[in-house]
Write a protein that holds these residues in place. Structure first.
Motif, PDB file in Angstrom:
ATOM      1  N   LYS A 236       5.136  -3.010   2.144  1.00 44.22           N
ATOM      2  CA  LYS A 236       5.618  -2.882   3.523  1.00 44.22           C
ATOM      3  C   LYS A 236       4.466  -2.888   4.523  1.00 44.22           C
ATOM      4  O   LYS A 236       4.569  -3.479   5.589  1.00 44.22           O
ATOM      5  N   SER A 237       3.383  -2.187   4.178  1.00 40.52           N
ATOM      6  CA  SER A 237       2.243  -2.077   5.099  1.00 40.52           C
ATOM      7  C   SER A 237       1.005  -1.670   4.315  1.00 40.52           C
ATOM      8  O   SER A 237       1.010  -0.651   3.623  1.00 40.52           O
ATOM      9  N   ASP A 238      -0.043  -2.449   4.449  1.00 40.46           N
ATOM     10  CA  ASP A 238      -1.303  -2.171   3.760  1.00 40.46           C
ATOM     11  C   ASP A 238      -2.464  -2.450   4.720  1.00 40.46           C
ATOM     12  O   ASP A 238      -3.205  -3.422   4.556  1.00 40.46           O
ATOM     13  N   PRO A 239      -2.632  -1.598   5.742  1.00 38.36           N
ATOM     14  CA  PRO A 239      -3.588  -1.896   6.815  1.00 38.36           C
ATOM     15  C   PRO A 239      -5.046  -2.005   6.392  1.00 38.36           C
ATOM     16  O   PRO A 239      -5.818  -2.706   7.044  1.00 38.36           O
ATOM     17  N   GLU A 240      -5.439  -1.327   5.325  1.00 39.97           N
ATOM     18  CA  GLU A 240      -6.835  -1.383   4.895  1.00 39.97           C
ATOM     19  C   GLU A 240      -6.996  -2.117   3.561  1.00 39.97           C
ATOM     20  O   GLU A 240      -8.017  -1.980   2.897  1.00 39.97           O
ATOM     21  N   ALA A 241      -5.980  -2.865   3.175  1.00 42.19           N
ATOM     22  CA  ALA A 241      -5.997  -3.707   1.971  1.00 42.19           C
ATOM     23  C   ALA A 241      -6.245  -2.915   0.682  1.00 42.19           C
ATOM     24  O   ALA A 241      -7.049  -3.310  -0.152  1.00 42.19           O
ATOM     25  N   TRP A 242      -5.530  -1.801   0.536  1.00 39.50           N
ATOM     26  CA  TRP A 242      -5.614  -1.046  -0.716  1.00 39.50           C
ATOM     27  C   TRP A 242      -5.180  -1.890  -1.906  1.00 39.50           C
ATOM     28  O   TRP A 242      -5.613  -1.670  -3.028  1.00 39.50           O
ATOM     29  N   GLY A 243      -4.299  -2.834  -1.669  1.00 39.27           N
ATOM     30  CA  GLY A 243      -3.761  -3.642  -2.765  1.00 39.27           C
ATOM     31  C   GLY A 243      -4.642  -4.798  -3.184  1.00 39.27           C
ATOM     32  O   GLY A 243      -4.355  -5.452  -4.187  1.00 39.27           O
ATOM     33  N   ALA A 244      -5.709  -5.069  -2.465  1.00 39.67           N
ATOM     34  CA  ALA A 244      -6.593  -6.195  -2.773  1.00 39.67           C
ATOM     35  C   ALA A 244      -7.591  -5.779  -3.848  1.00 39.67           C
ATOM     36  O   ALA A 244      -8.744  -5.473  -3.567  1.00 39.67           O
TER      37      ALA A 244
END
Length: 184
Positions: A56-64
């Motif tokens: 939904k929202s990953d502003p600091e790219a935790w998922g990268a």
């Protein structure tokens, strides 16, 4: 933490596992926490909730992150380390086990690799925080709290610094406050 990070507002219901409310059991018959109910979607695993929030929202790219490496950390943490953590936290449930041996196994399995990774970079997956740090941190926090003095004596300065960083973070402190127990 992932829900807060993603800016997703939720109604938090603190559950007493000894007295599970019927409303919880109706949506999640297995009766474990956490449970997230959103628009007919029921998520019953922390990682599923994290992944949903980050989608939904990953502003600091935790998922990268490098997914195979991330998955290896999670499998180690959620499998054999979780078993050792339970054995370490609840020695009365495992009277046949020697606590020093359980500790030694946990050190070899998880703490030494964590220390090595955190000596190489500030976070588990590199120079910035990721969902892997947030997923594993609570388990290391629990581990450190079983015997705080013993943990303080362990030779893992990078883990202690990483743990303290999370414990002092605005994100952790924003979500870790007492909630009243939900009663139907």
């Amino acid at each position: 933490m992932a829900l807060r990070y993603a800016g997703i507002e939720v109604e938090h219901r603190e559950i007493s596992l000894r007295n599970k409310p019927q409303s919880m059991l109706l949506v999640s018959p297995k009766g474990t926490v956490p449970v997230l109910c959103v628009d007919g979607l029921i998520l019953e695993q922390s990682l599923d909730i994290m992944r949903w929030a980050l989608a939904k929202s990953d502003p600091e790219a935790w998922g990268a992150v490098n997914e195979p490496i991330a998955q290896a950390w999670i499998e180690k943490n959620d499998g054999p380390f979780k078993t050792l953590l339970d054995q370490y936290k609840y020695p009365n449930r495992f009277p046949e086990l020697v606590q020093e041996e359980v500790l030694a196994q946990a050190i070899e399995l998880m703490l030494k690799p964590l220390e090595s990774a955190l000596q190489a970079s500030r976070y588990l997956m590199g120079s910035k925080m990721s969902w892997v740090d947030v997923a594993i941190f609570p388990f290391i926090r629990q581990f450190s709290m079983v015997h705080p003095q013993r943990f303080a004596e362990l030779p893992f300065p990078s883990i202690k610094k990483w743990l303290d960083h999370h414990l002092q973070s605005e994100l952790f402190n924003a979500v870790m406050h007492p909630y009243p127990t939900w009663i139907d």
